[in-house]
Scaffold this motif. Sequence first.
Motif, PDB file in Angstrom:
ATOM      1  N   GLU A 131       0.832  -1.202   0.000  1.00  0.00           N
ATOM      2  CA  GLU A 131       0.000   0.000   0.000  1.00  0.00           C
ATOM      3  C   GLU A 131       0.868   1.255   0.000  1.00  0.00           C
ATOM      4  N   ALA A 132       1.943   1.226   0.777  1.00  0.00           N
ATOM      5  CA  ALA A 132       2.849   2.377   0.851  1.00  0.00           C
ATOM      6  C   ALA A 132       3.470   2.660  -0.513  1.00  0.00           C
ATOM      7  N   ASN A 133       3.923   1.605  -1.209  1.00  0.00           N
ATOM      8  CA  ASN A 133       4.528   1.796  -2.537  1.00  0.00           C
ATOM      9  C   ASN A 133       3.509   2.286  -3.556  1.00  0.00           C
ATOM     10  N   SER A 134       2.289   1.829  -3.431  1.00  0.00           N
ATOM     11  CA  SER A 134       1.228   2.291  -4.328  1.00  0.00           C
ATOM     12  C   SER A 134       0.989   3.799  -4.151  1.00  0.00           C
ATOM     13  N   ILE A 135       0.971   4.233  -2.906  1.00  0.00           N
ATOM     14  CA  ILE A 135       0.797   5.668  -2.625  1.00  0.00           C
ATOM     15  C   ILE A 135       1.988   6.459  -3.150  1.00  0.00           C
ATOM     16  N   ARG A 136       3.187   5.952  -2.912  1.00  0.00           N
ATOM     17  CA  ARG A 136       4.389   6.646  -3.394  1.00  0.00           C
ATOM     18  C   ARG A 136       4.386   6.760  -4.911  1.00  0.00           C
ATOM     19  N   HIS A 137       4.022   5.677  -5.578  1.00  0.00           N
ATOM     20  CA  HIS A 137       3.989   5.690  -7.038  1.00  0.00           C
ATOM     21  C   HIS A 137       3.013   6.750  -7.543  1.00  0.00           C
TER      22      HIS A 137
END
Length: 161
Positions: free
Chosen positions: A148-154
């Motif tokens: 989820e964190a990487n999705s937000i960062r992307h």
Amino acid sequence: MNQFLTLGGKAAGLACSTMLLAVGCSTTPVPPPIKDANPITRTATTGKTTDGTAQKTKEVTRVLLARADAAGDPDDAIALLERAIRIEPRNPKLWISLSAAHLKTSNTKAAEQHAQKAIALSAHDAALTRQAWLQLAHVLDATGHPVEANSIRHRYRNLQG
């Protein structure tokens, strides 16, 4: 003639006089409103004060935010930021910083709540929205949700504001 009044008549007269006196004393006059020499007025459309109070408020919270950023101890930073939020509760920068400070103390639940609050308050400013979402990504990393964190960062890393 008063000499010939019966005892009952005197008692009734005394009771009536006492009641009139009590009614007269119980109605106290209302003082006129106090006129302030320098009233603070708010405009109907913006809600900002016309005497500079809003500017002073922003200056105080800016100083508290700077002191919190410079604080070596996250607990000191939290105390300063909570004080600033009591002054200016709709400032998303304060909520983002409070989230980061709580994350440093491993209080991930509070960090997530404050990041969510920052997201809700920053809808009018793309740069602050980006910062708030990226703060939430940090919190999600700390709570074991890297996908989820990487999705937000992307989504928000390259967002310009």
